[in-house]
Scaffold this motif. Structure first.
Motif, PDB file in Angstrom:
ATOM      1  N   GLU A 194       0.864  -1.289   0.056  1.00  0.00           N
ATOM      2  CA  GLU A 194       0.033  -0.144  -0.040  1.00  0.00           C
ATOM      3  C   GLU A 194       0.860   1.163  -0.006  1.00  0.00           C
ATOM      4  O   GLU A 194       0.533   2.417  -0.646  1.00  0.00           O
ATOM      5  CB  GLU A 194      -0.908   0.000   1.109  1.00  0.00           C
ATOM      6  CG  GLU A 194      -1.675   1.019   1.286  1.00  0.00           C
ATOM      7  CD  GLU A 194      -2.922   1.183   2.279  1.00  0.00           C
ATOM      8  OE1 GLU A 194      -3.622   2.278   2.581  1.00  0.00           O
ATOM      9  OE2 GLU A 194      -3.067   0.155   3.076  1.00  0.00           O
ATOM     10  N   ILE A 195       1.736   1.390   0.635  1.00  0.00           N
ATOM     11  CA  ILE A 195       2.833   2.405   0.732  1.00  0.00           C
ATOM     12  C   ILE A 195       3.227   2.775  -0.370  1.00  0.00           C
ATOM     13  O   ILE A 195       3.522   3.886  -1.024  1.00  0.00           O
ATOM     14  CB  ILE A 195       3.838   2.376   1.910  1.00  0.00           C
ATOM     15  CG1 ILE A 195       3.242   1.968   3.220  1.00  0.00           C
ATOM     16  CG2 ILE A 195       4.971   3.452   1.886  1.00  0.00           C
ATOM     17  CD1 ILE A 195       4.102   1.825   4.392  1.00  0.00           C
TER      18      ILE A 195
ATOM     19  N   ARG B 176       2.091   2.042  -3.492  1.00  0.00           N
ATOM     20  CA  ARG B 176       1.141   2.367  -4.495  1.00  0.00           C
ATOM     21  C   ARG B 176       0.744   3.649  -4.164  1.00  0.00           C
ATOM     22  O   ARG B 176       0.675   4.486  -5.156  1.00  0.00           O
ATOM     23  CB  ARG B 176      -0.180   1.607  -4.246  1.00  0.00           C
ATOM     24  CG  ARG B 176      -0.074   0.360  -4.795  1.00  0.00           C
ATOM     25  CD  ARG B 176      -1.436  -0.288  -4.858  1.00  0.00           C
ATOM     26  NE  ARG B 176      -1.732  -0.697  -3.750  1.00  0.00           N
ATOM     27  CZ  ARG B 176      -1.792  -1.842  -2.785  1.00  0.00           C
ATOM     28  NH1 ARG B 176      -0.722  -2.765  -3.333  1.00  0.00           N
ATOM     29  NH2 ARG B 176      -2.105  -1.752  -1.643  1.00  0.00           N
ATOM     30  N   CYS B 177       0.945   4.218  -2.972  1.00  0.00           N
ATOM     31  CA  CYS B 177       0.667   5.489  -2.532  1.00  0.00           C
ATOM     32  C   CYS B 177       1.667   6.494  -3.087  1.00  0.00           C
ATOM     33  O   CYS B 177       1.332   7.538  -3.612  1.00  0.00           O
ATOM     34  CB  CYS B 177       0.617   5.833  -1.101  1.00  0.00           C
ATOM     35  SG  CYS B 177      -0.912   5.315  -0.057  1.00  0.00           S
ATOM     36  N   VAL B 178       2.855   6.034  -3.018  1.00  0.00           N
ATOM     37  CA  VAL B 178       3.992   6.891  -3.542  1.00  0.00           C
ATOM     38  C   VAL B 178       4.067   7.045  -4.974  1.00  0.00           C
ATOM     39  O   VAL B 178       4.177   8.109  -5.614  1.00  0.00           O
ATOM     40  CB  VAL B 178       5.533   6.297  -3.229  1.00  0.00           C
ATOM     41  CG1 VAL B 178       6.645   7.018  -3.778  1.00  0.00           C
ATOM     42  CG2 VAL B 178       5.662   6.439  -1.560  1.00  0.00           C
TER      43      VAL B 178
ATOM     44  N   LYS C 132       1.440   6.972  -6.987  1.00  0.00           N
ATOM     45  CA  LYS C 132       0.131   7.661  -7.218  1.00  0.00           C
ATOM     46  C   LYS C 132       0.644   9.204  -6.896  1.00  0.00           C
ATOM     47  O   LYS C 132       0.305  10.053  -7.752  1.00  0.00           O
ATOM     48  CB  LYS C 132      -1.000   7.570  -6.312  1.00  0.00           C
ATOM     49  CG  LYS C 132      -2.301   8.118  -6.654  1.00  0.00           C
ATOM     50  CD  LYS C 132      -3.365   7.746  -5.804  1.00  0.00           C
ATOM     51  CE  LYS C 132      -4.535   8.411  -5.942  1.00  0.00           C
ATOM     52  NZ  LYS C 132      -5.887   8.207  -5.065  1.00  0.00           N
ATOM     53  N   ALA C 133       1.225   9.473  -5.962  1.00  0.00           N
ATOM     54  CA  ALA C 133       1.548  10.891  -5.335  1.00  0.00           C
ATOM     55  C   ALA C 133       2.678  11.396  -6.535  1.00  0.00           C
ATOM     56  O   ALA C 133       2.700  12.508  -6.973  1.00  0.00           O
ATOM     57  CB  ALA C 133       2.332  11.005  -4.212  1.00  0.00           C
TER      58      ALA C 133
END
Length: 78
Positions: free
Chosen positions: A6-7, A9-11, A13-14
């Motif tokens: 999840e981390i 994926r967040c990076v 996306k950001a």
């Protein structure tokens, strides 16, 4: 396909949003920007989890306690 947590994926996306928002401008010092953006909340969250115990936080983070204190000072974390 990249197997992300999840981390990660967040990076991703950001970073995609960051590059979209540049609107043709050339990025600079991306690595430092990302590390600073992630490191402060990481340290704050770990410290909160261990009720402010810096020795335990350093162990969880895999850091030397002095390194943790240096980072706390740099980020203004009490």
């Amino acid at each position: 396909m990249i197997n992300d947590n999840e981390i990660a994926r967040c990076v991703r996306k950001a970073m995609d949003a960051y590059f979209r928002d540049l609107d043709g401008e050339r990025p600079a010092a991306i690595y430092d920007m990302v590390i600073c953006s992630v490191e402060k909340p990481l340290i704050e969250t770990v410290l909160a989890r261990v009720d402010g115990n810096q020795t335990q936080a350093a162990q969880l983070l895999g850091l030397n306690r002095n390194t943790l204190r240096k980072k706390m000072k740099a980020y203004g974390i009490k």
